[in-house]
Design a protein around this motif. Structure first.
Motif, mmCIF file in Angstrom:
data_model
loop_
_atom_site.group_PDB
_atom_site.id
_atom_site.type_symbol
_atom_site.label_atom_id
_atom_site.label_comp_id
_atom_site.label_asym_id
_atom_site.label_seq_id
_atom_site.Cartn_x
_atom_site.Cartn_y
_atom_site.Cartn_z
ATOM 1 N N ILE A 153 2.329 9.712 -5.627
ATOM 2 C CA ILE A 153 3.083 10.945 -5.359
ATOM 3 C C ILE A 153 4.078 11.212 -6.492
ATOM 4 O O ILE A 153 4.223 12.352 -6.948
ATOM 5 C CB ILE A 153 3.789 10.862 -3.992
ATOM 6 N N GLN A 154 4.733 10.158 -6.970
ATOM 7 C CA GLN A 154 5.672 10.325 -8.078
ATOM 8 C C GLN A 154 4.958 10.810 -9.337
ATOM 9 O O GLN A 154 5.481 11.652 -10.082
ATOM 10 C CB GLN A 154 6.403 9.016 -8.367
ATOM 11 N N ILE A 212 -5.072 6.510 -10.132
ATOM 12 C CA ILE A 212 -4.679 7.331 -8.982
ATOM 13 C C ILE A 212 -5.812 7.379 -7.964
ATOM 14 O O ILE A 212 -5.575 7.266 -6.756
ATOM 15 C CB ILE A 212 -4.282 8.748 -9.457
ATOM 16 N N SER A 213 -7.040 7.513 -8.432
ATOM 17 C CA SER A 213 -8.191 7.553 -7.523
ATOM 18 C C SER A 213 -8.346 6.240 -6.772
ATOM 19 O O SER A 213 -8.557 6.232 -5.555
ATOM 20 C CB SER A 213 -9.474 7.860 -8.304
ATOM 21 N N PHE A 245 0.829 -1.206 0.000
ATOM 22 C CA PHE A 245 0.000 0.000 0.000
ATOM 23 C C PHE A 245 0.860 1.252 0.000
ATOM 24 O O PHE A 245 0.567 2.215 -0.716
ATOM 25 C CB PHE A 245 -0.970 0.000 1.197
ATOM 26 N N SER A 246 1.937 1.259 0.789
ATOM 27 C CA SER A 246 2.786 2.449 0.821
ATOM 28 C C SER A 246 3.510 2.632 -0.509
ATOM 29 O O SER A 246 3.722 3.765 -0.960
ATOM 30 C CB SER A 246 3.774 2.385 1.984
ATOM 31 N N SER A 247 3.879 1.533 -1.168
ATOM 32 C CA SER A 247 4.514 1.635 -2.487
ATOM 33 C C SER A 247 3.547 2.199 -3.521
ATOM 34 O O SER A 247 3.933 3.016 -4.365
ATOM 35 C CB SER A 247 5.015 0.266 -2.951
ATOM 36 N N ALA A 248 2.302 1.762 -3.450
ATOM 37 C CA ALA A 248 1.296 2.282 -4.380
ATOM 38 C C ALA A 248 1.071 3.775 -4.143
ATOM 39 O O ALA A 248 0.985 4.559 -5.091
ATOM 40 C CB ALA A 248 -0.011 1.508 -4.228
#
Length: 173
Positions: free
Chosen positions: A104-105, A125-126, A96-99
């Motif tokens: 953000i990138q 993104i949504s 989840f944090s990688s996604a």
């Protein structure tokens, strides 16, 4: 397919910590060494060795070396961040944090490089943002959802090298 491979990688990394005394530095060393060995045949078979062996005294060579050093440093730091994330949380939380990081990138790419957001990218993104927010809300609400099966904790011996090093430095202070 790439998400599946990343998920498998995260689970393998979590299980590999015990083989390197729970040291993220050692694990980063071995994963980077393995990557270097695996890419070596591609460097040889594509003729890159001859290009690297040719003497380069131009400005291009300087840019290549400096760029390689900078990307190598940041690549190592990202590797360490990912390994520590998996070590202190879980492979699921890491995913989840990688996604969220990829969102953000993408936003930075739009702001800095004027990248275009298509409808598919906006939808992705949504979905990632809503899913990450929901996962964070569930994790912070204090417990598993109703009907979830909870497993007893796995007995482990604490062989965490980084934790021992920090404990050793705390006792000296």
């Amino acid at each position: 397919m790439s998400s599946l491979m990343i998920a498998i990688h995260a689970v393998l990394i979590k299980s590999a910590h015990e083989y390197v005394d729970n040291s993220s530095i050692k694990l980063a060393y071995w994963t980077n060494l393995g990557s270097a060995v695996m890419i070596l045949p591609f460097i040889i078979f594509t003729g890159e060795v001859q290009k690297l062996m040719a003497p380069r005294l131009s400005e291009e060579w300087e840019v290549f070396v400096i760029g390689s050093a900078i990307t190598g440093l940041f690549g190592f730091l990202l590797c360490m961040a990912g390994l520590l994330s998996i070590k202190v949380t879980s492979p699921v939380t890491h995913m989840f944090s990688s996604a969220a990081r990829s969102v953000i990138q993408t936003v930075l790419g739009v702001m800095v490089f004027n990248d275009i957001i298509t409808n598919n990218r906006a939808m992705s993104i949504s979905v990632i943002t809503i899913g990450t927010l929901y996962y964070t809300w569930i994790k912070s609400s204090g417990g598993p959802p109703r009907g979830a099966v909870t497993l007893p904790p796995t007995p482990t011996t604490d062989r965490d090298v980084e934790k021992q090093a920090l404990a050793g430095s705390d006792s000296k202070a």
